[in-house]
Design a protein around this motif. Structure first.
Motif, PDB file in Angstrom:
ATOM      1  N   ARG A 245      -1.474   4.537  -6.376  1.00 24.08           N
ATOM      2  CA  ARG A 245      -2.021   5.306  -5.264  1.00 24.08           C
ATOM      3  C   ARG A 245      -1.334   6.659  -5.163  1.00 24.08           C
TER       4      ARG A 245
ATOM      5  N   SER B  43       0.819  -1.213   0.000  1.00 25.52           N
ATOM      6  CA  SER B  43       0.000   0.000   0.000  1.00 25.52           C
ATOM      7  C   SER B  43       0.852   1.263   0.000  1.00 25.52           C
TER       8      SER B  43
ATOM      9  N   ASP C  17       2.613   1.756  -3.551  1.00 26.95           N
ATOM     10  CA  ASP C  17       1.768   1.621  -4.737  1.00 26.95           C
ATOM     11  C   ASP C  17       1.864   2.889  -5.585  1.00 26.95           C
TER      12      ASP C  17
ATOM     13  N   HIS D  15      -3.635  -7.848  -2.254  1.00 31.71           N
ATOM     14  CA  HIS D  15      -3.411  -6.511  -2.816  1.00 31.71           C
ATOM     15  C   HIS D  15      -3.536  -6.508  -4.335  1.00 31.71           C
TER      16      HIS D  15
END
Length: 288
Positions: free
Chosen positions: A202, A196, A199, A275
């Motif tokens: 993101r 996360s 990423d 994920h």
């Protein structure tokens, strides 16, 4: 007030969710999915950057074991835990070192410092098998050297052996199944946080939200240690467990060693699958 309401509406609708169910979310940001790393990349073996990355992983894992095992030894050597940093201090030592070392090495090797992290990223095709195997070997060698230096400091008065060498094992009152479960879930938390925090999509989507990737990764390590130190001493890093076991070299460290490899690798695999398939919906991107 009217202006604030408009700002809220704009923020809520800035990134629409109009893509078909089962496809990856699209954003208004210019973003292209990076291609998967090849399984084998022989050209890496002739590149200095490849070996430099391995050296960085070795040194980072060496420093990680040196600081964390010394902290564990300091707490174990005290009859009064209130006079030491205690379990919270041990957790801070592990999490803080990961924060610092990931920050220092991320630009060189990616800052894995953990075979489970490397394995998870390999499954997600973020690096080649060649590089993954090299990283894991260097991480284990660094861990052995780090634990060895700690033993050199404490060996004369036999404190290292007396205090257990900082080795991981399933503590009294818990079963091997408890230990395995704790390692699986703990590593899942860590590797999921790594995915996360790093990423790229993101970062493109949430560019208005600044994030320093090593911070959530280190904080995840800290929190997992708070939860599972009483169960296994917290491994979630096969290199850390192996290095301490080899230098300590007692049955206590070897009896449960498999837990600290099987558990983290299962946890890392689950995090990679979750994920990539659920969060990122990578297998569904080609769907209309």
């Amino acid at each position: 007030m009217e202006g604030k309401e408009e700002d809220v509406k704009l923020g809520a609708n800035k990134y629409s969710e109009r893509q078909p169910l089962g496809t990856a979310a699209q954003t208004d940001k210019d973003y292209k999915e990076p291609p998967p790393a090849p399984l084998f990349e022989p050209g890496e073996l002739s590149s200095w950057s490849f070996y430099r990355a391995g050296i960085a992983e070795f040194m980072a894992t060496f420093l990680f074991l040196y600081i964390t095992i010394l902290t564990v030894m300091g707490v174990s050597n005290s009859t009064n835990k209130c006079a030491t940093v205690g379990i919270q201090g041990i957790a801070w030592a592990f999490g803080g070192m990961i924060f610092a070392l990931v920050y220092c090495t991320a630009g060189i090797s990616g800052g894995h410092i953990n075979p489970a992290v490397t394995f998870g990223l390999l499954l997600a095709r973020k690096l080649s098998l060649t590089r993954a195997l090299f990283y894991i070997v260097m991480q284990c060698l660094g861990a052995i050297c780090g634990a060895g230096v700690v033993k050199g400091f404490l060996h004369k008065n036999h404190l290292y052996e007396t205090l257990g060498g900082g080795a991981n094992y399933v503590h009294h009152g818990y079963t091997k199944g408890d230990g395995l479960g704790a390692e699986i879930i703990g590593t899942f938390v860590l590797v999921y946080t790594v995915f996360s925090a790093t990423d790229a999509k993101r970062s493109a989507r949430d560019s208005h939200v600044p994030i320093l990737a090593p911070l959530p990764i280190g904080f995840a390590v800290f929190l997992v240690h708070l939860a599972t130190i009483p169960i296994t001493g917290t491994g979630i890093n096969p290199a850390r467990s192996l290095g301490a076991a080899i230098i300590y070299n007692k049955d206590l460290a070897w009896d449960d060693q498999w837990i600290f490899w099987v558990g983290p690798f299962i946890g890392a695999a689950l995090a990679a699958v979750y994920h990539q398939i659920v969060i990122r919906a990578i297998p569904f991107k080609a769907r209309a």
